[in-house]
Scaffold this motif. Structure first.
Motif, PDB file in Angstrom:
ATOM      1  N   THR A   1       0.817  -1.220   0.000  1.00 21.15           N
ATOM      2  CA  THR A   1       0.000   0.000   0.000  1.00 21.15           C
ATOM      3  C   THR A   1       0.845   1.262   0.000  1.00 21.15           C
ATOM      4  OG1 THR A   1      -1.749  -1.154   1.198  1.00 21.15           O
ATOM      5  CG2 THR A   1      -1.820   1.248   1.211  1.00 21.15           C
ATOM      6  N   GLU A   2       1.909   1.287   0.799  1.00 17.71           N
ATOM      7  CA  GLU A   2       2.730   2.489   0.913  1.00 17.71           C
ATOM      8  C   GLU A   2       3.393   2.832  -0.413  1.00 17.71           C
ATOM      9  OE1 GLU A   2       2.876  -0.108   2.874  1.00 17.71           O
ATOM     10  OE2 GLU A   2       2.130   0.622   4.807  1.00 17.71           O
TER      11      GLU A   2
ATOM     12  N   SER B   1       1.075   4.100  -3.227  1.00 22.30           N
ATOM     13  CA  SER B   1       0.563   5.457  -3.051  1.00 22.30           C
ATOM     14  C   SER B   1       1.556   6.535  -3.469  1.00 22.30           C
ATOM     15  CB  SER B   1       0.183   5.678  -1.581  1.00 22.30           C
ATOM     16  OG  SER B   1      -0.825   4.774  -1.184  1.00 22.30           O
TER      17      SER B   1
ATOM     18  N   LYS C   1       1.963  10.366  -7.029  1.00 18.21           N
ATOM     19  CA  LYS C   1       0.784  11.033  -7.604  1.00 18.21           C
ATOM     20  C   LYS C   1       1.115  12.443  -8.102  1.00 18.21           C
ATOM     21  CE  LYS C   1      -3.067   8.563  -5.443  1.00 18.21           C
ATOM     22  NZ  LYS C   1      -2.350   7.479  -4.802  1.00 18.21           N
TER      23      LYS C   1
ATOM     24  N   SER D   1      -0.844  -4.385  -6.282  1.00 18.65           N
ATOM     25  CA  SER D   1      -1.204  -3.265  -5.404  1.00 18.65           C
ATOM     26  C   SER D   1      -1.179  -1.941  -6.157  1.00 18.65           C
ATOM     27  CB  SER D   1      -0.247  -3.181  -4.212  1.00 18.65           C
ATOM     28  OG  SER D   1      -0.395  -4.297  -3.365  1.00 18.65           O
TER      29      SER D   1
ATOM     30  N   GLU E   1      -4.405   0.542  -7.178  1.00 17.49           N
ATOM     31  CA  GLU E   1      -4.383   1.966  -6.872  1.00 17.49           C
ATOM     32  C   GLU E   1      -4.585   2.787  -8.140  1.00 17.49           C
ATOM     33  OE1 GLU E   1      -4.195   5.338  -4.438  1.00 17.49           O
ATOM     34  OE2 GLU E   1      -4.318   3.205  -3.898  1.00 17.49           O
TER      35      GLU E   1
ATOM     36  N   LYS F   1      -8.294   2.900  -9.087  1.00 19.14           N
ATOM     37  CA  LYS F   1      -9.026   3.845  -8.239  1.00 19.14           C
ATOM     38  C   LYS F   1      -8.735   5.281  -8.652  1.00 19.14           C
ATOM     39  CE  LYS F   1      -8.895   0.802  -4.167  1.00 19.14           C
ATOM     40  NZ  LYS F   1      -8.322   0.648  -2.803  1.00 19.14           N
ATOM     41  N   TYR F   2      -7.481   5.553  -8.919  1.00 16.09           N
ATOM     42  CA  TYR F   2      -7.081   6.908  -9.290  1.00 16.09           C
ATOM     43  C   TYR F   2      -7.663   7.303 -10.642  1.00 16.09           C
ATOM     44  CZ  TYR F   2      -4.020  10.997  -9.684  1.00 16.09           C
ATOM     45  OH  TYR F   2      -3.531  12.273  -9.795  1.00 16.09           O
TER      46      TYR F   2
ATOM     47  N   THR G   1       9.879   3.693   1.109  1.00 15.74           N
ATOM     48  CA  THR G   1       8.780   2.884   1.640  1.00 15.74           C
ATOM     49  C   THR G   1       9.090   1.398   1.625  1.00 15.74           C
ATOM     50  OG1 THR G   1       7.792   2.768  -0.569  1.00 15.74           O
ATOM     51  CG2 THR G   1       7.050   4.552   0.887  1.00 15.74           C
TER      52      THR G   1
END
Length: 260
Positions: A57-58, A61, A64, A124, A128, A131-132, A204
């Motif tokens: 997850t980290e 993310s 962006k 993962s 993401e 969703k984005y 991360t």
């Protein structure tokens, strides 16, 4: 004299200890350390303080802010994509994270001729990205996690991604029914004389990292029918492996290939 003092055994050991503490714990960094015989060996040497790889997850993310910005290293890619725009309808963006280049390049490139832009990344990151893309209202943007989905594509784009693979792209292409017309690689660490597997901290997580020998990389693709069209240096990008000056890089590479 200062250099000699820095390399005295006691001082060198202290420097390595200080660096290892930073490597293990610092965030928002880009550190490299160690020389390894394989990706698995590099992974085993990873500190226990963070996950391994981008499939978490980290790491998913990250970046962006890059979707809204063009970097100086992007311009050679933009040039060649524009040059081949009449031939490019389907783009396979390998390691494109959440679609960074789909969003940023759309500011300068005419996307009207592109029917699909497919990003291939770890699960993962792909999730993401989906969703984005919903938040951004992206059109014709798809996400997959298997290079086998590379079929009937016009352009294979890989910017800053091949270094995270321990296999060679020309060997993987043999499994495809049809080769892409064009290949564009950017932000690729290539060394003039040797290949190296090291370990990277991305802040991360920790990632095995492959620096290939430049001539071997080019010859591999030429052996399956591609011709080298262009080669440039990303002088803004460096790879300094701690205490391994001869294996470090002062610039990365960009390359364009066309299938003959």
């Amino acid at each position: 004299m200062l250099q000699s003092l820095k390399n005295l055994p006691v001082i060198l050991d202290l420097r390595k200890t200080i660096f290892e503490n930073k490597f293990s714990s610092d965030e928002n960094v880009n550190y490299f350390r160690g020389i390894y015989g394989s990706f698995s060996e590099a992974e085993l040497s990873s500190p226990k303080t963070k996950p391994k790889g981008y499939d978490n997850t980290e790491s998913a993310s990250l970046y962006k802010e890059r979707t809204n910005k063009i970097y100086s290293t992007d311009y050679p890619v933009l040039f060649w994509m524009n040059n081949y725009k009449t031939d490019i309808k389907k783009v396979f963006d390998f390691g494109g994270h959440i679609g960074i280049h789909y969003y940023s390049f759309s500011k300068l490139l005419d996307f009207s001729g592109i029917e699909s832009w497919t990003v291939c990344d770890v699960p993962s990151v792909a999730e993401e990205g989906r969703k984005y893309s919903e938040q951004r209202g992206a059109k014709n943007l798809n996400f997959v996690s298997n290079i086998q989905d590379l079929s009937d594509q016009d352009l294979f784009l890989a910017s800053g991604s091949l270094q995270y693979l321990d296999w060679e792209i020309h060997e993987k292409f043999f499994e495809l029914k049809k080769f892409p017309k064009y290949l564009i690689f950017n932000m690729l660490p290539l060394h003039s004389t040797t290949s190296t597997i090291t370990l990277q901290s991305i802040g991360t997580a920790f990632c095995p990292y492959y620096i290939r020998k430049e001539n071997d990389f080019i010859k591999g693709l030429e052996s399956i029918g591609y011709e080298l069209v262009d080669l440039w240096s990303n002088e803004e990008k460096k790879c300094h492996i701690a205490f391994e000056k001869e294996r470090s890089l002062n610039y990365y590479r960009g390359l364009v290939f066309r299938f003959k």
